[in-house]
Design a protein around this motif. Structure first.
Motif, short mmCIF file in Angstrom:
data_model
loop_
_atom_site.label_atom_id
_atom_site.label_comp_id
_atom_site.label_asym_id
_atom_site.label_seq_id
_atom_site.Cartn_x
_atom_site.Cartn_y
_atom_site.Cartn_z
N ARG A 128 6.18 -1.91 22.03
CA ARG A 128 6.93 -2.49 23.13
C ARG A 128 7.15 -1.43 24.22
O ARG A 128 7.43 -0.28 23.92
N ASP A 129 7.04 -1.85 25.47
CA ASP A 129 7.45 -0.97 26.56
C ASP A 129 8.97 -0.89 26.60
O ASP A 129 9.66 -1.87 26.28
N ALA A 130 9.48 0.26 27.02
CA ALA A 130 10.93 0.46 27.10
C ALA A 130 11.34 0.54 28.57
O ALA A 130 10.77 1.31 29.35
N TYR A 131 12.32 -0.27 28.95
CA TYR A 131 12.75 -0.39 30.34
C TYR A 131 14.16 0.16 30.55
O TYR A 131 15.06 -0.11 29.77
N LEU A 132 14.34 0.89 31.64
CA LEU A 132 15.66 1.20 32.18
C LEU A 132 15.77 0.41 33.48
O LEU A 132 14.85 0.44 34.30
N TYR A 133 16.88 -0.29 33.68
CA TYR A 133 16.97 -1.09 34.90
C TYR A 133 18.38 -1.02 35.49
O TYR A 133 19.34 -0.66 34.81
N TRP A 159 6.78 1.44 37.54
CA TRP A 159 7.96 1.18 38.37
C TRP A 159 7.96 -0.29 38.76
O TRP A 159 6.95 -0.80 39.24
N LYS A 160 9.07 -0.96 38.53
CA LYS A 160 9.14 -2.39 38.83
C LYS A 160 10.38 -2.69 39.67
O LYS A 160 11.38 -1.97 39.59
N THR A 161 10.29 -3.76 40.44
CA THR A 161 11.43 -4.16 41.27
C THR A 161 11.97 -5.52 40.86
O THR A 161 12.86 -6.07 41.53
N ASP A 166 15.71 -11.47 34.83
CA ASP A 166 16.82 -11.17 35.74
C ASP A 166 16.26 -10.80 37.11
O ASP A 166 15.77 -9.70 37.32
N ARG A 167 16.36 -11.72 38.05
CA ARG A 167 15.82 -11.49 39.39
C ARG A 167 16.74 -10.64 40.26
O ARG A 167 16.37 -10.25 41.36
N ASP A 168 17.93 -10.36 39.77
CA ASP A 168 18.91 -9.62 40.58
C ASP A 168 18.76 -8.11 40.48
O ASP A 168 19.49 -7.38 41.16
N ILE A 169 17.85 -7.64 39.64
CA ILE A 169 17.73 -6.20 39.51
C ILE A 169 17.16 -5.59 40.79
O ILE A 169 16.44 -6.25 41.54
N LYS A 170 17.47 -4.33 41.01
CA LYS A 170 16.95 -3.62 42.18
C LYS A 170 15.78 -2.72 41.82
O LYS A 170 14.93 -2.45 42.67
N ALA A 171 15.75 -2.25 40.57
CA ALA A 171 14.64 -1.38 40.15
C ALA A 171 14.62 -1.26 38.63
O ALA A 171 15.66 -1.43 37.97
N ALA A 172 13.43 -0.98 38.10
CA ALA A 172 13.28 -0.74 36.66
C ALA A 172 12.22 0.33 36.44
O ALA A 172 11.19 0.34 37.12
N LEU A 173 12.50 1.24 35.53
CA LEU A 173 11.58 2.29 35.16
C LEU A 173 11.11 2.04 33.74
O LEU A 173 11.93 1.90 32.83
N VAL A 174 9.80 1.99 33.56
CA VAL A 174 9.21 1.62 32.26
C VAL A 174 8.55 2.83 31.62
O VAL A 174 7.76 3.53 32.26
#
Length: 510
Positions: A128-133, A159-161, A166-174
């Motif tokens: 599994r990929d691990a996300y910080l958001y 890097w994801k936006t 959850d569409r309200d996130i501003k950024a995520a680091l995978v």
């Protein structure tokens, strides 16, 4: 919420509720082996396994039952993504050592995967990929710094936006290609292999002291001596301090988990929000059916107030994020955290060449336990290990360490004073069956627990370690010390150190 809680078992974690329970004897005589390991969680078992791979004879003991402690209450992420961590780690220990930290955990992850494959262990191991958001602008800045650290350290990343749930996130680091598993199914297989290899495992055997020397001995509560060439402390809190002053250098934190059936599926991945209070999400499997583990709401042990409120916050987060059909399990866990956020793994002190310790894993015990097993094994065999200087408990003290040390022990002093000044505002009659708390009884302050049948268990609230006042934990039904993390049962017996003596029972149980 009545229907949502149907079938919920608050007494066990998901892992423990769906796992067999062992029954090993307690130590009843003096024994000898090459290596004596104290602690029957993932660190003790992984270390015992490593020792047998190296040809050592091993005795492993646990104060309670194997796998029933922190290991049985983890969220079980097999990952090198240890929260927002690497930007600060580079500032703290430098680029080269930070790279070694990542490497150590990646090798540990690969070791677990290889072991699962080699021994064909059915433990729901999934890549599994691990996300910080984050949902906050300040969080975006943190993640950008962490992204830069990932680039410098050579960590595979994305890097994801936005996220599918959850569409309200501003950024995520995978951090890509991480893993999750059922920790107890994995360890069950290791235990069976340990038994085949002749490892002697004992339960209900509490280690209380060490007789130092060329052949040191663990002294048990019953007075028996377990003598070996080497002693390894793999208990949650080091059972033996050896003048290392560990109680001043680590503190315990409590966090919470709920296992739920959700209305919407969680996309593949392990997710950790970095905004406060932090919440995490990962999937698990029960009888072939997918559930979601929602974790977080962490705080220092004994300083979290009403534990029920933390569960309610997790449930609200789950409801808002994925929708909840049914709440299956709720549990809490305790983790040790060091002053500089790096675990202590190695010689207990410089003066104890044959006594080793592994503690302070800061909620990331799945990989760190295997780092510890390999590192301590190399130290015992006097082999060079590139990670020794990072984890050694006697590492040089930095300015930040001193600041944290002062801050931590100021907190301890504040809790000591406030605990002595606080006066209970309730009596025993205010407690409902199944409840505990600080009460006024016979014009004195005491800790009281009223069982479901109405029996009363009364204890002195002064911790037997250094005199702080314990707080009632209504989640685990324990008395927890907010100063150094000692925990006691409803009858005052020590559940977890550094306290060695039980709470006084100055009042008769009724």
């Amino acid at each position: 919420m009545e229907q949502e809680h149907k079938g919920m078992d608050q007494a066990k974690s998901l892992w423990l509720a769906n796992n067999k329970k062992y029954s090993f004897p307690s130590v009843s005589e003096d024994l000898t082996a090459d290596v004596i390991i104290v602690g029957g969680g993932i660190t003790g078992i992984a270390t015992a396994f490593d020792m047998t791979e190296r040809g050592f004879e091993v005795i492993l003991i646990d104060a309670d039952q194997v796998l029933q402690g922190t290991t049985g209450h983890t969220t079980a992420k097999v990952t090198s993504q240890h929260d927002v961590y690497y930007h600060e780690l580079i500032q703290q220990i430098g680029m080269s050592k930070a790279r070694l930290y990542v490497e150590a955990n990646e090798k540990a992850k690969e070791l677990i995967q290889a072991r699962v494959k080699e021994h064909q262990i059915d433990c729901q191991l999934e890549i599994r990929d691990a996300y910080l958001y984050t949902k906050e602008d300040s969080g975006v800045n943190k993640l950008k710094k962490e992204l830069d650290a990932y680039k410098q350290l050579g960590i595979d990343r994305e890097w994801k936006t936005e996220l599918p749930f959850d569409r309200d996130i501003k950024a995520a680091l995978v951090m890509t290609q991480q893993a999750q598993f059922h920790p107890l199914h994995y360890l069950d297989a290791l235990i069976e292999l340990l038994i085949e290899r002749g490892v002697r495992i004992y339960e209900q055997t509490t280690a209380v002291d060490v007789k130092e020397g060329n052949r040191p001995a663990v002294i048990t509560k019953s007075g028996h001596h377990l003598t070996g060439r080497y002693i390894i402390s793999c208990s949650h809190f080091p059972f033996y301090d050896g003048k290392g002053l560990y109680f001043t250098r680590i503190h315990p934190e409590q966090s919470y988990v709920v296992a739920v059936k959700t209305k919407q599926p969680l996309p593949d991945g392990m997710y950790l929000g970095i905004d406060q209070p932090a919440h995490s999400l990962r999937t698990a499997e029960i009888n072939g059916e997918e559930v979601v583990l929602i974790g977080g709401e962490g705080h220092k042990t004994g300083q979290g107030g009403n534990e029920a409120a933390h569960y309610e916050a997790l449930e609200k987060f789950g409801q808002d994020t994925l929708g909840i059909q049914e709440i299956l399990y709720r549990w809490s866990t305790h983790d040790m955290v060091t002053m500089d956020q790096i675990p202590y793994i190695g010689h207990l002190t410089k003066n104890n060449p044959n006594i080793f310790v592994a503690t302070g894993f800061r909620k990331w015990g799945m990989t760190t336990s295997h780092v510890a097993a390999t590192l301590i094994g190399d130290l015992i065999e006097r082999k060079s290990n590139p990670y020794e200087s990072i984890y050694t408990p006697s590492r040089l003290i930095s300015d930040s360490f001193v600041k944290d040390f002062i801050k931590e022990n100021t907190n301890v002093a504040a809790k000591l004073i406030s605990g002595k000044l606080d006066r209970p505002d309730q009596s025993i009659d205010d407690l409902k069956p199944g409840e505990g708390g600080i009460v006024s009884y016979d014009h004195k302050k005491c800790g009281a627990f009223k069982s479901e049948d109405g029996s009363l268990f009364l204890v002195d609230t002064t911790c037997t370690h250094l005199g702080c006042e314990v707080a009632w934990n209504n989640s685990d039904r324990t008395w927890d010390c907010p100063c150094h993390g000692s925990r006691f049962s409803i009858t005052g017996e020590v559940v977890e150190g550094p306290a060695k003596k039980p709470l006084k029972r100055s009042y008769k149980e009724q």
